[in-house]
Design an enzyme around this catalytic site. Structure first.
Site, PDB file in Angstrom:
ATOM      1  CD  GLU A 131      -2.512   1.851   2.662  1.00 20.46           C
ATOM      2  OE1 GLU A 131      -2.435   0.091   3.200  1.00 20.46           O
ATOM      3  OE2 GLU A 131      -3.876   2.605   2.269  1.00 20.46           O
ATOM      4  NE  ARG A 176       4.558  -7.653  10.392  1.00 22.15           N
ATOM      5  CZ  ARG A 176       3.963  -7.204  10.051  1.00 22.15           C
ATOM      6  NH1 ARG A 176       2.451  -7.633   8.682  1.00 22.15           N
ATOM      7  NH2 ARG A 176       4.380  -5.398  10.112  1.00 22.15           N
ATOM      8  CE  LYS A 227       2.583  -0.037   4.016  1.00 24.46           C
ATOM      9  NZ  LYS A 227       2.592   0.096   3.462  1.00 24.46           N
TER      10      LYS A 227
HETATM   11  P1  ATP Z   1       3.041  -2.578   7.806  1.00 22.40           P
HETATM   12  O1  ATP Z   1       2.681  -3.332   8.957  1.00 22.40           O
HETATM   13  O2  ATP Z   1       4.236  -2.400   8.499  1.00 22.40           O
HETATM   14  O3  ATP Z   1       2.351  -1.018   8.333  1.00 22.40           O
HETATM   15  P2  ATP Z   1       1.561  -3.236   6.255  1.00 22.40           P
HETATM   16  O4  ATP Z   1       1.695  -5.301   5.642  1.00 22.40           O
HETATM   17  O5  ATP Z   1       0.521  -2.775   6.356  1.00 22.40           O
HETATM   18  O6  ATP Z   1       3.257  -3.005   6.543  1.00 22.40           O
HETATM   19  P3  ATP Z   1       1.821  -3.311   3.127  1.00 22.40           P
HETATM   20  O7  ATP Z   1       2.449  -2.238   1.987  1.00 22.40           O
HETATM   21  O8  ATP Z   1       0.300  -4.012   3.627  1.00 22.40           O
HETATM   22  O9  ATP Z   1       1.945  -2.677   4.714  1.00 22.40           O
HETATM   23  O10 ATP Z   1       2.492  -4.394   3.242  1.00 22.40           O
HETATM   24  C1  ATP Z   1       2.962  -5.462   1.788  1.00 22.40           C
HETATM   25  C2  ATP Z   1       3.411  -6.144   1.671  1.00 22.40           C
HETATM   26  O11 ATP Z   1       4.540  -7.151   2.497  1.00 22.40           O
HETATM   27  C3  ATP Z   1       2.696  -7.582   2.403  1.00 22.40           C
HETATM   28  O12 ATP Z   1       1.884  -8.581   1.362  1.00 22.40           O
HETATM   29  C4  ATP Z   1       3.024  -7.373   3.541  1.00 22.40           C
HETATM   30  O13 ATP Z   1       1.994  -8.869   4.020  1.00 22.40           O
HETATM   31  C5  ATP Z   1       4.571  -7.743   3.618  1.00 22.40           C
HETATM   32  N1  ATP Z   1       4.850  -7.276   4.811  1.00 22.40           N
HETATM   33  C6  ATP Z   1       4.669  -5.937   5.381  1.00 22.40           C
HETATM   34  N2  ATP Z   1       5.272  -5.697   6.649  1.00 22.40           N
HETATM   35  C7  ATP Z   1       6.099  -7.082   6.633  1.00 22.40           C
HETATM   36  C8  ATP Z   1       7.136  -8.342   7.711  1.00 22.40           C
HETATM   37  N3  ATP Z   1       7.480  -7.190   8.400  1.00 22.40           N
HETATM   38  N4  ATP Z   1       7.722  -9.064   7.422  1.00 22.40           N
HETATM   39  C9  ATP Z   1       7.440  -9.839   5.826  1.00 22.40           C
HETATM   40  N5  ATP Z   1       6.117  -9.196   4.754  1.00 22.40           N
HETATM   41  C10 ATP Z   1       5.262  -8.026   5.200  1.00 22.40           C
END
Ligand code: ATP
Ligand code: MG
Length: 578
Positions: A49, A274, A284
């Site tokens: 996102e 994760r 984020k």
């Molecule tokens: P955050 O939790 O940091 O706000 P998010 O999951 O909301 O991150 P996205 O932009 O939705 O951020 O993430 C894009 C992709 O990266 C998704 O498929 C998410 O599952 C993966 N992702 C995000 N954080 C991690 C992490 N710590 N380890 C592995 N994959 C991750």
């Protein structure tokens, strides 16, 4: 130069099946191929996102998705899940693209946006309404929450749940036309308010929101929720394996439900744990807070775990990719020690970094028996790990700088470096002896050491074998250049940033000493032409890189990327404990 770096990138992206331990997702994909599923296709995507910069956790997901596609001759899309215009921005889109590329991956022309599917998603919504599977609800957000129930109590049906298809179609169209206020109505899936899975209790599919979208502008005033957009976007793109993190496990029944009701291509969702790192916040939302509240200078602050921050700090894509491979992929959440990330970095930099000498906290040394007018060019090895990197000349003269730490007026037990009457070797040069200590008469602070050198002990000469217990680095005062060097510690004082006393919050764990700026460091003259982003090893001190934002020719700024292991600090610590 750029080209050479890029070539190296692509080379090491290639999967190394002999050295890579397998993991359950790789096994699933490989088994699917054997069974002939998806007509032998493997198609993944990385779906960020655009509401922040990518961090090291995202790197894990990027390496996994792009890596599997490469390994199985498949494709990986870059898709922006941009369904929430109030938090999204092109700045984030651009940074995400730059970061994925920098990591060494390429999506060719397959750059997609959930917002490109808004019209199709709207059609899907109509389809669900017509089938009696979705309805327009007039409850506001608080009421919806109230009606939803809890983990232990079932929810209550919305009073608007049994509207007729005609009424729903009419209201939904008017939602789109902008007849209702923001938040005034929603479109909800009609599933089961008593489901043990809260995601199945008539989740919201569309909300009214007047916000300018970074791509669709003001065309829409209703936006699909992430839950309604995500699975359908994967389906539209023909994704075979929708790989996501564990928190989406509970959403899978909902995604399955949408796809089944719509009767469209059904990707297989697979969840993995994760990445969590010690001393690091990986969310984020939190990173945005650090930026907005100015705990750091921006998303690319070298203390940030963002890819932009790590890059500026001196991390290489190779090191990050190796790290992502080594941590593996599992189904259970765990915490990875940040020391492991640093280890991968050292391993990479050790191979490629040019060694130089730099004095961070200078102490002046005068070699009394060295001729005043003389300068020697001494030969120094550029990288003992890689003879092909050759040698260089380092100027030596009567007045030098050494590290303040390398001198002790009263040396403690086990301290073998310079002290009054003691000898030490200057790297690539001579053995010197401290004969006198000059102090500031007022403060008592040591301001200069008077030394003598033994001309017979030049490195590489026949007499050079004479043993002394330590070798230290130095810089010639007349030749050295001045620079600023920034030293970093972990951004958080606690292994788990969320570990706080009651009534306090995680920001209390921000390390006030995470950045130390040293001005007037003295560097070997060869560094005068160092370019932004270049990486060096400062002998005995660690790996450093030229800051890509604040450094300029004549006013160089270096970041310490990572230290070398400092055994002395460890000895000193255990001695203190005794
Ligand atoms: P955050 O939790 O940091 O706000 P998010 O999951 O909301 O991150 P996205 O932009 O939705 O951020 O993430 C894009 C992709 O990266 C998704 O498929 C998410 O599952 C993966 N992702 C995000 N954080 C991690 C992490 N710590 N380890 C592995 N994959 C991750
Ligand atoms: Mg997410």
């Amino acid at each position: 130069m750029e080209r050479a770096a890029k070539e190296e990138n692509t080379k090491s992206v290639a999967p190394t099946t002999e050295t890579t331990p397998s993991h359950f997702i790789r096994n699933i994909v490989s088994e699917d191929l054997k069974q002939g599923k998806n007509q032998g296709r493997v198609h993944t995507r990385f779906p960020p996102e655009p509401n922040g910069y990518l961090h090291i956790g995202h790197a894990k997901s990027i390496c996994l998705n792009f890596g599997l596609a490469a390994e199985f001759n498949g494709l990986c899309n870059l898709r922006f899940d941009d369904t929430n215009p109030s938090k999204e921005d092109v700045e984030y889109v651009d940074s995400i693209k730059a970061d994925v590329r920098w990591l060494g991956f390429d999506w060719d022309e397959r750059e997609f946006y959930a917002s490109d599917y808004f019209e199709q998603l709207y059609e899907f919504a109509l389809q669900l309404i017509k089938a009696g599977n979705a309805y327009v609800c007039d409850l506001n957000a608080d009421q919806i929450r109230e009606y939803r129930g809890t983990l232990t109590e079932p929810g209550k049906n919305s009073p608007y749940r049994n509207r007729s298809v005609e009424e729903n179609l009419d209201l939904f169209e008017r939602m789109r036309m902008g007849e209702f206020a923001d938040g005034g109505r929603t479109l909800r899936a009609k599933i089961d308010m008593a489901s043990p899975n809260l995601n199945m209790r008539d989740p919201v599919m569309y909300r009214i929101l007047r916000a300018t979208h970074h791509r669709t502008g003001d065309k829409w005033c209703i936006y699909p929720t992430y839950d309604f957009a995500h699975g359908q976007s994967d389906s539209i793109e023909g994704i075979t394996h929708s790989i996501c993190t564990l928190e989406f496990e509970d959403h899978r029944p909902l995604y399955d439900w949408f796809l089944d009701q719509l009767n469209v291509h059904h990707p297989q969702q697979i969840e993995f744990a994760r990445l969590n790192l010690t001393y690091t916040a990986l969310s984020k939302r939190k990173l945005l807070q650090l930026v907005q509240q100015k705990h750091v200078t921006g998303w690319d602050d070298p203390r940030m775990p963002t890819l932009a921050g790590l890059r500026r700090r001196g991390y290489t894509p190779q090191a990050i990719r190796v790290f992502c491979e080594r941590i593996g992929v599992a189904k259970r959440n765990s915490n990875v020690d940040i020391a492991m990330l640093e280890h991968c970095l050292r391993e990479d930099l050790n191979r490629r970094a040019l060694r130089v000498m730099a004095v961070l906290r200078p102490l002046r040394v005068v070699i009394e028996n060295y001729p005043d007018s003389q300068t020697e060019e001494l030969e120094a090895v550029n990288n003992p790990e890689d003879p092909s990197m050759g040698t260089r000349k380092v100027p030596f003269s009567r007045v030098l700088y050494i590290e303040q730490d390398d001198f002790r007026e009263e040396p403690p037990r086990g301290f073998f470096r310079l002290s009054p009457g003691r000898e030490v070797r200057l790297r690539y040069a001579y053995i010197i002896k401290c004969v006198n200590v000059v102090k500031d008469p007022e403060t008592g602070v040591v301001t200069e050491l008077r030394c003598t050198y033994d001309p017979e002990t030049k490195s590489g000469s026949s007499q050079s074998n004479r043993k002394v217990k330590a070798t230290i680095h130095w810089a010639s005062a007349a030749h050295a250049i001045e620079a600023e060097v920034r030293l970093y510690e972990h951004l958080f004082t606690k292994e788990d940033p969320d570990d706080v006393a009651e009534g306090s919050n995680w920001l209390a764990n921000v390390n006030p000493k995470s950045l130390e700026k040293l001005k007037l460091c003295r560097l070997e003259p060869i560094l005068a032409t160092a370019k932004r982003g270049e990486l060096y090893q400062f002998e005995r001190l660690g790996y450093f890189c030229v800051d890509s934002v604040d450094s300029s020719p004549g006013a160089l700024v270096f970041n310490r990327t990572v230290t070398l292991r400092d055994t002395w600090a460890r000895i000193e610590k255990t001695q203190k404990k005794r």
